[in-house]
Motif scaffolding. Structure first.
Motif, PDB file in Angstrom:
ATOM      1  N   VAL A  12       0.894  -1.082   0.066  1.00 55.04           N
ATOM      2  CA  VAL A  12       0.127  -0.087  -0.124  1.00 55.04           C
ATOM      3  C   VAL A  12       0.798   1.252  -0.061  1.00 55.04           C
ATOM      4  N   GLY A  13       2.000   1.183   0.669  1.00 50.22           N
ATOM      5  CA  GLY A  13       2.741   2.428   0.973  1.00 50.22           C
ATOM      6  C   GLY A  13       3.210   2.512  -0.166  1.00 50.22           C
ATOM      7  N   LYS A  14       3.931   1.675  -0.936  1.00 45.86           N
ATOM      8  CA  LYS A  14       4.531   1.878  -2.439  1.00 45.86           C
ATOM      9  C   LYS A  14       3.546   2.252  -3.267  1.00 45.86           C
ATOM     10  N   ARG A  15       2.180   1.981  -3.336  1.00 45.63           N
ATOM     11  CA  ARG A  15       1.166   2.218  -4.502  1.00 45.63           C
ATOM     12  C   ARG A  15       1.020   3.732  -4.179  1.00 45.63           C
ATOM     13  N   LEU A  16       0.982   4.007  -2.713  1.00 44.95           N
ATOM     14  CA  LEU A  16       0.676   5.297  -2.445  1.00 44.95           C
ATOM     15  C   LEU A  16       1.704   6.335  -2.764  1.00 44.95           C
ATOM     16  N   ARG A  17       2.891   5.954  -2.607  1.00 47.55           N
ATOM     17  CA  ARG A  17       4.066   6.843  -2.947  1.00 47.55           C
ATOM     18  C   ARG A  17       3.810   7.229  -4.390  1.00 47.55           C
ATOM     19  N   LYS A  18       3.661   6.091  -5.313  1.00 47.34           N
ATOM     20  CA  LYS A  18       3.431   6.517  -6.740  1.00 47.34           C
ATOM     21  C   LYS A  18       2.220   7.374  -7.016  1.00 47.34           C
ATOM     22  N   HIS A  19       1.210   7.667  -6.158  1.00 49.75           N
ATOM     23  CA  HIS A  19       0.115   8.463  -6.603  1.00 49.75           C
ATOM     24  C   HIS A  19       0.267   9.784  -6.094  1.00 49.75           C
ATOM     25  N   LYS A  20       0.750  10.501  -7.538  1.00 52.06           N
ATOM     26  CA  LYS A  20       1.292  11.787  -7.163  1.00 52.06           C
ATOM     27  C   LYS A  20       0.526  12.991  -6.248  1.00 52.06           C
ATOM     28  N   LEU A  21      -0.635  12.936  -6.758  1.00 49.41           N
ATOM     29  CA  LEU A  21      -1.620  13.642  -6.206  1.00 49.41           C
ATOM     30  C   LEU A  21      -1.838  13.541  -4.696  1.00 49.41           C
ATOM     31  N   ALA A  22      -1.840  12.397  -4.374  1.00 49.18           N
ATOM     32  CA  ALA A  22      -1.978  11.998  -2.804  1.00 49.18           C
ATOM     33  C   ALA A  22      -0.722  12.185  -2.259  1.00 49.18           C
ATOM     34  N   MET A  23       0.314  12.448  -2.704  1.00 51.39           N
ATOM     35  CA  MET A  23       1.723  12.394  -2.065  1.00 51.39           C
ATOM     36  C   MET A  23       1.712  14.159  -1.807  1.00 51.39           C
ATOM     37  N   LEU A  24       1.319  14.727  -2.903  1.00 52.30           N
ATOM     38  CA  LEU A  24       1.160  16.155  -2.781  1.00 52.30           C
ATOM     39  C   LEU A  24       0.219  16.734  -1.714  1.00 52.30           C
ATOM     40  N   SER A  25      -1.008  16.072  -1.859  1.00 47.92           N
ATOM     41  CA  SER A  25      -1.862  16.224  -0.664  1.00 47.92           C
ATOM     42  C   SER A  25      -1.284  16.214   0.503  1.00 47.92           C
ATOM     43  N   LEU A  26      -0.701  15.073   0.584  1.00 47.48           N
ATOM     44  CA  LEU A  26      -0.049  14.741   2.305  1.00 47.48           C
ATOM     45  C   LEU A  26       0.901  15.828   2.565  1.00 47.48           C
ATOM     46  N   VAL A  27       1.801  16.196   1.496  1.00 50.11           N
ATOM     47  CA  VAL A  27       2.612  17.480   1.707  1.00 50.11           C
ATOM     48  C   VAL A  27       1.874  18.796   2.022  1.00 50.11           C
ATOM     49  N   VAL A  28       0.936  18.885   1.416  1.00 52.67           N
ATOM     50  CA  VAL A  28       0.205  20.108   1.455  1.00 52.67           C
ATOM     51  C   VAL A  28      -0.304  20.033   3.116  1.00 52.67           C
ATOM     52  N   LEU A  29      -0.960  18.983   3.316  1.00 56.51           N
ATOM     53  CA  LEU A  29      -1.528  18.889   4.821  1.00 56.51           C
ATOM     54  C   LEU A  29      -0.543  18.930   5.708  1.00 56.51           C
ATOM     55  N   ILE A  30       0.514  18.390   5.557  1.00 59.52           N
ATOM     56  CA  ILE A  30       1.544  18.660   6.759  1.00 59.52           C
ATOM     57  C   ILE A  30       2.049  19.953   6.897  1.00 59.52           C
ATOM     58  N   LEU A  31       2.247  20.641   5.614  1.00 64.28           N
ATOM     59  CA  LEU A  31       2.487  22.198   5.721  1.00 64.28           C
ATOM     60  C   LEU A  31       1.345  22.809   6.411  1.00 64.28           C
ATOM     61  N   VAL A  32       0.277  22.430   6.181  1.00 64.43           N
ATOM     62  CA  VAL A  32      -0.817  23.464   6.463  1.00 64.43           C
ATOM     63  C   VAL A  32      -0.794  23.185   8.161  1.00 64.43           C
ATOM     64  N   ILE A  33      -0.645  21.892   8.546  1.00 65.72           N
ATOM     65  CA  ILE A  33      -0.528  21.722  10.062  1.00 65.72           C
ATOM     66  C   ILE A  33       0.520  22.268  10.642  1.00 65.72           C
ATOM     67  N   ALA A  34       1.541  22.189  10.140  1.00 67.90           N
ATOM     68  CA  ALA A  34       2.687  23.002  10.817  1.00 67.90           C
ATOM     69  C   ALA A  34       2.540  24.357  10.669  1.00 67.90           C
ATOM     70  N   ILE A  35       2.170  25.073   9.584  1.00 66.34           N
ATOM     71  CA  ILE A  35       1.839  26.542   9.734  1.00 66.34           C
ATOM     72  C   ILE A  35       1.109  26.866  10.812  1.00 66.34           C
ATOM     73  N   CYS A  36      -0.034  26.174  10.960  1.00 72.55           N
ATOM     74  CA  CYS A  36      -1.223  26.252  12.042  1.00 72.55           C
ATOM     75  C   CYS A  36      -0.548  26.457  13.519  1.00 72.55           C
ATOM     76  N   ILE A  37       0.685  25.236  13.525  1.00 72.40           N
ATOM     77  CA  ILE A  37       1.085  24.999  14.863  1.00 72.40           C
ATOM     78  C   ILE A  37       2.032  26.284  15.303  1.00 72.40           C
ATOM     79  N   VAL A  38       2.885  26.444  14.074  1.00 68.82           N
ATOM     80  CA  VAL A  38       4.075  27.227  14.099  1.00 68.82           C
ATOM     81  C   VAL A  38       3.668  28.872  14.271  1.00 68.82           C
ATOM     82  N   GLY A  39       2.750  29.020  13.284  1.00 65.70           N
ATOM     83  CA  GLY A  39       2.287  30.649  13.034  1.00 65.70           C
ATOM     84  C   GLY A  39       2.033  31.394  13.986  1.00 65.70           C
ATOM     85  N   PRO A  40       1.227  31.097  15.221  1.00 61.94           N
ATOM     86  CA  PRO A  40       1.009  31.862  16.179  1.00 61.94           C
ATOM     87  C   PRO A  40       2.072  32.296  16.799  1.00 61.94           C
ATOM     88  N   PHE A  41       3.168  31.377  16.954  1.00 59.14           N
ATOM     89  CA  PHE A  41       4.346  31.952  17.664  1.00 59.14           C
ATOM     90  C   PHE A  41       5.271  32.952  16.785  1.00 59.14           C
TER      91      PHE A  41
END
Ligand SMILES: Nc1ncnc2c1ncn2[C@@H]1O[C@H](COP(=O)(O)OP(=O)(O)O)[C@@H](O)[C@H]1O
Ligand SMILES: [Mg+2]
Lengths: 334, 322, 297
Positions: free
Chosen positions: C23-52
């Motif tokens: 599953v992990g291998k297949r998911l890594r090949k799914h470009k949009l899903a990987m892009l989404s994962l990166v976007v989500l991690i960024l969004v979460i990180a920004i929301c956590i760090v932003g206020p500081f």
């Protein structure tokens, strides 16, 4: 038996699948020849490229698959390179096919009559009325009782064996020169299987059509075929007429396949022949050298490095092996 | 088949009763709508007491429920506690007429556009067309309805001034000639219908696409090809007919969404429809109105399920109910 | 004859590991899903760090000159009707919206798994009762009841909204899990485990549940996005997270009335929400493809 005119000649066929995970060489240089009125058995374990080679003949290989090499000469014409439209006219008319799963091979939302008639109407210049009569006649021919009533039934109202008869009727509807039967009886239970085989044999004798009989079960081949081709990883590893293959199997793989037939025993030791160990190799990681070497009890250094060529070992008996098994003719009996 | 339908309808009764009890219980949490009147010194406590008694707010909620339920099943749907005591039927009928207009228009709009696109996408998987409309489908499914409404309002209402940003008709148009009146109302429908259909369009598209993708790899499609049928026939006869089975079935299941799916859109565009009516009646515990609204929605849901099952039997010969 | 249970469980885990690695291998090949994962991690990180990083506080009122200012260098995304910095509120609002999204899905999932697992595993009367209850919950018009619950449960907290969304959000999970359990309980390894006397609850949690994770994960991923929108819709209607605590939804609550003079108040929270939800949907879709059991036949 005197060999008659050649009907189909598959020459060095290569059909590859270009998947995300790599290239699968499903059929990699397969050759076989079917004469008019002959039954050719193509055997091998699941995954050896039997179905893909059949689909290649029909021109039904879809992306990501592609015929990348070889020729398929049918009645003197090469099918490789014909347009989809030309191939479509041959399918169902001159070459027809029956599949393994009678449960799913028929469209659940149309009556069986409709589905058989459709093939007739497409390929023959007949009226609906005539097509319907022909269909009912065909249903009777393949041994379906009460054909008029069955005509209007849906596939789910029929048993597996009956559905396979419907598939056969459909395949026979345009009097094909070649019938491809791909594991047509595998999904059926033993008694039904015997009936269907009997029906196919009978129809073959009556019409004189040629049959490409694909199966993983050598025992069926013994019953049905005149000549036998054994496939392994997309290549033919042994071929010959049915008697020589059963009496004198030379490839260790064929030998192993024979051993999986329960009532064959080694006469000397009175024990069942050794079964083949291991599994068909992963299509993405074919072993070096002879593809059978990881499972072969006789494999040598050479087998692990070089792929053997198909060589004629006796008259019309070919084998792809550096160390063909030597079997005492009387050792294997059925 | 008829027995099956009758049995199903009989099975609905306990379900319906369960839903009625649960909703009434939740509704009773809102409390006594007359309590606030006590603050007003000009209303006499006796009057408040009289009102409470009349509406059963001096009873525990389950007794109030049975009182209401009995009069409802005997055909007396009562009047609104507020709204000048208008009959519930009248209030609900008026709200429904607005809601249906928008919901049905958007359902048809979404279905008619999305299903062919989804099927075309499936047949041309991994082409530019497929990618573009896959993105569009995700766009539709990820868009917060009310925000999309704001954006359309800002662009087409405020900036371009093409379309009205709320309401159902221009004041004074009630007495206009028929066609002028129709045209006027259609103008008010454009933005809400787009907003309301966006999500549906996205999900119908995905659904039709995956249904078709599922079907074209079935064995019987291979059989149809092996018979030598032209590709047209393979797709439009053999594949499409099967791909439509789950789609048609789903149609029945979207029926309840016709009412409840509209709440947000109705609020954004100030449409006095069922969604708003339900919420407002519930918040003021105007239970005669609220319960009829809620049960109407539940009925649609339950009936929608039945219709889905029946449609299933119509389009799929394998399904036979007895 | 003693059958070694640990071995059978190890075999089982071994199978799952190979499954998940595919599953992990297949998911890594799914470009949009990987892009989404990166976007989500960024969004979460920004929301956590932003206020500081932000020089403002989310509830800090601006002076009268700072009310309804369009985006500028001082306030990158402008200010709202109380002169508060929109960007800062966006960070906080993101924290709240994501928190609501994740926790409501998680709570609903727990309820859904428990109900679905017991109904599917034991069947019979228990199944009938639980599934009739699920049917009733399914037949209730959710949004109006959600609104009523949100308005009558005291408190203005985020947890109230989580609770309310979860109360009406577990039914789909329950049905999925029940379906998986119904089919998996017939499997050989379950029969085998029963035969050697493994306890029912161990079979449920250790043997069947891990094998029914795939559809649950997909449903949960899509659910987070869905519930973020749910919270926003509730907030828009005035029943979600209560001000002054910002959420992406309640930041839009007043935006409708200000849109003519302050369109920036409409754009930023909606866009943040849209991108996040889109990413969850793409990721969920990628996971569904990657976990599609037909690919492993
Ligand atoms: N559409 C496809 N995509 C990728 N690989 C395929 C496809 N169809 C068949 N193959 C591969 O081709 C090989 C031969 O398959 P097949 O001809 O079906 O074997 P069999 O001898 O059992 O009929 C297998 O390894 C199979 O995985
Ligand atoms: Mg095959």
């Amino acid at each position: 038996m005197e060999k008659s005119e050649v009907l189909l000649e598959v020459k060095d066929l290569k059909t590859y699948f270009y998947t995300d995970d790599g290239v699968v060489k499903a059929v990699d240089g397969m050759s076989y020849t079917i004469h008019k009125g002959e039954v050719l058995g193509l055997v091998g374990e699941s995954g050896c490229g039997k179905s893909v080679s059949a689909m290649s003949i029909l021109g039904l290989i879809d992306v990501p698959g592609k015929i990348v090499g070889g020729e398929i000469i049918f009645k003197g014409e090469n099918l490789v390179g014909k347009t989809p439209e030309q191939l479509r006219k041959i399918r169902g008319a001159e070459i027809s096919m029956i599949f393994q799963e009678p449960m799913s091979a028929l469209n659940p939302v149309f009556t069986i009559g409709d589905q058989i008639m459709e093939a007739i109407l497409i390929h023959q210049d007949v009226s609906e009325e005539e097509a319907k009569n022909k269909t009912i006649e065909l249903l009777g021919l393949v041994g379906i009782p009460e054909p008029e009533r069955r005509f209007n039934q849906y596939p789910h109202e029929l048993s597996g064996g009956m559905r396979q008869r419907v598939m056969i009727a459909m395949a026979m509807s345009c009097n094909p020169d070649l019938l491809i039967s791909d594991e047509a009886t595998t999904a059926l239970d033993v008694t039904i299987q015997a009936q269907i085989l009997e029906l196919m044999k009978d129809l073959q004798k009556r019409t004189g059509m040629a049959v490409l009989f694909i199966t993983h079960d050598l025992a069926l081949v013994a019953e049905m075929a005149n000549s036998v081709y054994v496939a392994y990883t997309g290549k033919i590893v042994e071929s010959g007429d049915v008697v020589s293959i059963f009496r004198r199997p030379r490839h260790p793989y064929t030998y192993g396949l024979l051993s999986s037939i329960p009532n064959l025993v080694s006469e000397k030791t009175k024990t069942p022949l050794p079964a083949i160990e291991g599994m068909v190799p992963n299509p993405y990681h074919m072993p070096l050298g002879c593809h059978f070497n990881p499972r072969c009890p006789f494999a040598t250094e050479r087998c692990r490095k070089e792929m053997p060529e198909l060589a004629e070992i006796e008259n019309n008996h070919f084998v792809r092996c550096f160390h063909p098994v030597l079997v005492n003719e009387s050792e294997v009996v059925s | 088949m008829r027995n099956y339908v009758i049995r199903r309808i009989l099975q609905m009764i306990p379900l319906f009763l369960g839903v009625a009890i649960v909703t009434f219980a939740v509704l009773s949490l809102v409390g006594d709508p007359f309590a606030q009147m006590a603050i007003n010194p000009r209303i006499r406590p006796e009057d408040i007491q009289r009102l409470k008694h009349a509406w059963g707010f001096d009873l525990p909620w389950y007794l109030r429920f049975f009182k209401w339920f009995w009069s409802m099943i005997t055909g007396n749907w009562g009047v609104s506690i507020f709204a000048g005591g208008k009959p519930v039927v009248e209030i609900v009928a008026r709200a429904i007429s607005y809601t249906l207009r928008f919901s049905i228009a958007s359902l048809i709009f979404a279905f008619v556009i999305a299903v062919p696109i989804g099927i075309y996408s499936a047949l041309h998987q991994y082409t530019l067309f497929d990618y573009v409309f896959t993105f569009f489908a995700f766009f539709g499914m990820s868009m917060p309805t009310f925000w999309f409404g704001f954006i359309l309002m800002m662009i087409f209402g405020l900036r371009l001034n093409w379309l009205p940003i709320g309401g159902v008709m221009t004041p004074g148009m009630e007495s206009a000639p028929f066609f002028a009146r129709m045209l006027d109302q259609v103008k008010y429908m454009v933005l809400p219908v787009i907003v309301l259909s966006l999500f549906g369009m996205g999900s119908w598209m995905r659904y039709a696409r995956s249904s078709m993708l599922e079907v074209i790899r079935q064995d019987y499609v291979r059989t149809a090809r092996a018979k030598g049928l032209p590709e047209r026939t393979v797709i439009f006869k053999h594949a499409l007919r099967n791909a439509l089975i789950p789609i048609v079935t789903l149609l029945g299941l979207t029926l309840p969404g016709i009412i409840s799916g509209a709440t947000i859109t109705e609020t954004v565009f100030s449409i006095p429809g069922m969604g708003r009516l339900t919420v407002d009646a519930m918040l003021s515990n105007d239970y005669p109105v609220a319960m009829v609204c809620l049960l109407l929605e539940s009925t649609l849901l339950i009936v929608g399920n039945l219709i889905a099952d029946l449609l299933y039997a119509v389009v799929d010969p394998r399904i036979r109910y007895s | 004859m003693a059958i070694d249970i640990t071995t059978s469980e190890e075999t089982l885990t071994g199978r799952i590991e190979t499954y998940w690695s595919i599953v992990g291998k297949r998911l890594r090949k799914h470009k949009l899903a990987m892009l989404s994962l990166v976007v989500l991690i960024l969004v979460i990180a920004i929301c956590i760090v932003g206020p500081f990083i932000s020089p403002y506080k989310f509830s800090e009122l601006g002076s009268i000159e700072e009310v309804l200012q369009p985006p500028s260098l001082r306030h990158w995304l402008g200010t709202d009707e109380l002169g508060r910095d929109v960007l800062t509120r966006l960070f906080y609002g993101g924290r709240v919206s994501l928190l609501v999204g994740f926790s409501s899905v998680f709570s609903a999932l727990i309820v859904g798994i428990i109900i679905g697992a017991y109904a599917g595993y034991y069947g019979g009367v228990l199944d009938t009762i639980l599934m009739r209850f699920t049917d009733i919950m399914f037949s209730i018009p959710v949004l109006p009841l959600l609104i009523v619950l949100a308005s009558v449960i005291p408190g203005a907290g985020v947890w109230k909204i989580v609770l309310v969304i979860a109360i009406f959000g577990w039914m789909t999970d329950a049905r999925i899990v029940r379906g998986m359990f119904l089919s998996l309980r017939e499997n050989e390894y379950v029969e085998a485990a029963k035969a050697v006397g493994v306890s029912n609850s161990r079979i449920i949690w250790r043997h069947i549940l891990p094998n029914s994770l795939a559809p649950i994960i997909v449903s949960a991923t899509l659910g987070v996005g869905g519930n973020i929108i749910y919270e926003a819709a509730l907030s828009y209607l005035g029943f979600g997270v209560m001000p002054p605590t910002p959420s992406w939804g309640n930041m839009l609550q007043n935006a409708q009335y200000a849109m003519a003079i302050a369109p920036w108040l409409v754009w930023s929270p909606g866009l943040a929400m849209f991108i996040t939800v889109l990413a969850f949907n793409y990721l969920g879709d990628g996971l569904r493809d990657a976990m599609d059991p037909r690919l492993y036949r």
